[in-house]
Design a protein around this motif. Structure first.
Motif, mmCIF file in Angstrom:
data_model
loop_
_atom_site.group_PDB
_atom_site.id
_atom_site.type_symbol
_atom_site.label_atom_id
_atom_site.label_comp_id
_atom_site.label_asym_id
_atom_site.label_seq_id
_atom_site.Cartn_x
_atom_site.Cartn_y
_atom_site.Cartn_z
ATOM 1 N N PHE A 1 2.356 31.613 99.541
ATOM 2 C CA PHE A 1 0.936 31.662 99.893
ATOM 3 C C PHE A 1 0.155 30.606 99.118
ATOM 4 N N LEU A 2 0.470 30.440 97.846
ATOM 5 C CA LEU A 2 -0.211 29.428 97.041
ATOM 6 C C LEU A 2 0.037 28.027 97.590
ATOM 7 N N THR A 3 1.240 27.791 98.099
ATOM 8 C CA THR A 3 1.535 26.485 98.709
ATOM 9 C C THR A 3 0.627 26.243 99.911
ATOM 10 N N LYS A 4 0.461 27.271 100.757
ATOM 11 C CA LYS A 4 -0.421 27.149 101.924
ATOM 12 C C LYS A 4 -1.879 26.955 101.493
ATOM 13 N N ALA A 5 -2.275 27.674 100.450
ATOM 14 C CA ALA A 5 -3.649 27.552 99.961
ATOM 15 C C ALA A 5 -3.921 26.154 99.432
ATOM 16 N N LYS A 6 -2.967 25.565 98.716
ATOM 17 C CA LYS A 6 -3.137 24.207 98.205
ATOM 18 C C LYS A 6 -3.200 23.193 99.345
ATOM 19 N N GLU A 7 -2.391 23.421 100.363
ATOM 20 C CA GLU A 7 -2.397 22.517 101.513
ATOM 21 C C GLU A 7 -3.741 22.545 102.233
ATOM 22 N N TYR A 8 -4.334 23.730 102.333
ATOM 23 C CA TYR A 8 -5.641 23.821 102.987
ATOM 24 C C TYR A 8 -6.725 23.201 102.099
ATOM 25 N N GLY A 9 -6.713 23.550 100.825
ATOM 26 C CA GLY A 9 -7.666 22.974 99.872
ATOM 27 C C GLY A 9 -9.014 23.666 99.885
ATOM 28 N N GLY A 10 -9.754 23.483 98.810
ATOM 29 C CA GLY A 10 -11.122 23.986 98.731
ATOM 30 C C GLY A 10 -11.263 25.481 98.573
ATOM 31 N N ILE A 11 -10.185 26.171 98.185
ATOM 32 C CA ILE A 11 -10.237 27.633 98.051
ATOM 33 C C ILE A 11 -10.642 27.994 96.627
ATOM 34 N N GLN A 12 -11.709 28.759 96.521
ATOM 35 C CA GLN A 12 -12.252 29.114 95.206
ATOM 36 C C GLN A 12 -11.298 30.024 94.435
ATOM 37 N N HIS A 13 -10.831 31.077 95.080
ATOM 38 C CA HIS A 13 -9.875 31.983 94.451
ATOM 39 C C HIS A 13 -9.126 32.758 95.528
ATOM 40 N N ILE A 14 -8.016 33.341 95.129
ATOM 41 C CA ILE A 14 -7.229 34.205 96.015
ATOM 42 C C ILE A 14 -7.331 35.624 95.512
ATOM 43 N N ASN A 15 -7.711 36.523 96.403
ATOM 44 C CA ASN A 15 -7.706 37.947 96.093
ATOM 45 C C ASN A 15 -6.395 38.532 96.601
ATOM 46 N N ALA A 16 -5.602 39.125 95.707
ATOM 47 C CA ALA A 16 -4.273 39.608 96.079
ATOM 48 C C ALA A 16 -4.182 41.124 96.035
ATOM 49 N N GLN A 17 -3.845 41.699 97.173
ATOM 50 C CA GLN A 17 -3.430 43.099 97.232
ATOM 51 C C GLN A 17 -1.903 43.091 97.188
ATOM 52 N N VAL A 18 -1.347 43.511 96.060
ATOM 53 C CA VAL A 18 0.107 43.459 95.879
ATOM 54 C C VAL A 18 0.711 44.721 96.483
ATOM 55 N N LEU A 19 1.413 44.555 97.592
ATOM 56 C CA LEU A 19 1.817 45.695 98.423
ATOM 57 C C LEU A 19 3.135 46.319 97.956
ATOM 58 N N THR A 20 3.129 46.744 96.679
ATOM 59 C CA THR A 20 4.282 47.450 96.102
ATOM 60 C C THR A 20 3.778 48.709 95.399
ATOM 61 N N PRO A 21 3.267 49.695 96.138
ATOM 62 C CA PRO A 21 2.631 50.849 95.506
ATOM 63 C C PRO A 21 3.574 51.730 94.698
ATOM 64 N N PHE A 22 4.876 51.618 94.919
ATOM 65 C CA PHE A 22 5.821 52.480 94.208
ATOM 66 C C PHE A 22 6.577 51.740 93.110
ATOM 67 N N LEU A 23 6.146 50.514 92.838
ATOM 68 C CA LEU A 23 6.711 49.757 91.722
ATOM 69 C C LEU A 23 5.889 50.061 90.475
ATOM 70 N N ILE A 24 6.543 50.513 89.404
ATOM 71 C CA ILE A 24 5.822 50.934 88.200
ATOM 72 C C ILE A 24 6.502 50.380 86.949
ATOM 73 N N ASN A 25 5.830 50.593 85.832
ATOM 74 C CA ASN A 25 6.370 50.286 84.512
ATOM 75 C C ASN A 25 6.756 48.809 84.386
ATOM 76 N N GLU A 26 7.839 48.500 83.691
ATOM 77 C CA GLU A 26 8.180 47.118 83.369
ATOM 78 C C GLU A 26 8.412 46.231 84.595
ATOM 79 N N PRO A 27 9.072 46.724 85.666
ATOM 80 C CA PRO A 27 9.210 45.864 86.847
ATOM 81 C C PRO A 27 7.865 45.450 87.430
ATOM 82 N N ALA A 28 6.876 46.337 87.411
ATOM 83 C CA ALA A 28 5.545 45.998 87.911
ATOM 84 C C ALA A 28 4.878 44.978 86.996
#
Length: 285
Positions: free
Chosen positions: A83-110
């Protein structure tokens, strides 16, 4: 006259929030962008445009001098890297808001996943803020506070409506307040929506009469103060007004297609824009 380098608030309108908006019915993309600019918003939070729409979006954002941030929905560090590669290619993006879709990942792996995403963000030179959101890696307060303790560099998009509705916080206990204030120490951006502890998105009234608004105003103000205490010259704090369409918006005909809203989301969106600017100005007094 030189532009001020003082840290500033950047109030954006959610492009998702324009979906199904009665005030925008029948309007083209160009007309909706003009509508956002004329209402006084500083920018738009949306999505990386499809290749055939890239030039149109660049032209519109430049014409109205609007900032632009985008949303991402990664499950892995590889997803974030792509996604960051696509964002750099487009350019001019102030920031990326990320919803990390791993709701059952916890503790050290998260923690490791969030650390990897942060490293990728810094390498790419595009800020990535992790949203506090149900159904994602940050879906509860306790877990998110643990991430904050483990990761000094963790930067969050604060959307407290998810914690209020998930925790059924009709009233705010001292324990909940302490946890929320800890989360607010990592404020890097905001998504503005108010929950009453039962519905994720409510109408707060034309003048903010709903009693839950006072809690959200206190939290937004606290997060703004925390951000300002660390901000440098020229830094920008994005505040995205994000009132979603049904089923986020409450409707009166659930069985007939969930499309008759009880609230005027456009008027509410402009109210939140004014509220954000008022809170920001009050901090400086």
């Amino acid at each position: 006259m030189k532009e001020s380098l003082d840290p500033k608030l950047d109030v954006q309108m959610s492009w998702w929030g324009m979906s199904g908006l009665a005030a925008a019915k029948g309007r083209s993309v160009e007309e909706q962008v003009e509508m956002i600019a004329e209402a006084g918003f500083d920018g738009i939070n949306g999505f990386i445009p499809a290749p055939q729409d890239e030039e149109k979006w660049r032209r519109l954002l430049e014409r109205y001098d609007l900032s632009f941030s985008v949303n991402a929905y990664p499950k892995t560090a590889q997803d974030m890297d792509q996604f960051l590669t696509k964002a750099k290619e487009y350019g001019g993006i102030q920031h990326i808001n990320a919803q990390v879709l791993t709701p059952f990942l916890i503790n050290e792996p998260a923690v490791q996943l969030l650390s990897s995403m942060d490293a990728l963000s810094r390498h790419a030179g595009i800020p990535v803020f992790i949203e506090t959101h149900r159904g994602t890696i940050t879906q509860d307060l306790l877990r998110t506070v643990d991430y904050i303790k483990a990761l000094q560099s963790l930067r969050l998009t604060i959307d407290l409506s998810h914690y209020v509705v998930a925790g059924e916080l009709h009233t705010i206990s001292d324990e909940a307040e302490q946890l929320i204030q800890t989360v607010l120490t990592r404020s890097a951006a905001f998504h503005a929506r108010v929950s009453n502890g039962e519905q994720v998105q409510i109408d707060v009234g034309s003048n903010g009469e709903h009693p839950m608004l006072q809690h959200f105003e206190r939290w937004w103000s606290s997060g703004m103060k925390n951000w300002q205490s660390k901000a440098g010259a020229g830094d920008v704090l994005p505040f995205v007004v994000e009132l979603g369409p049904p089923s986020y918006a409450i409707t009166t005909d659930e069985y007939a297609g969930r499309n008759h809203e009880i609230s005027d989301r456009w008027e509410q969106s402009k109210f939140f824009m004014r509220t954000a600017r008022r809170l920001w100005s009050e901090i400086g007094k």
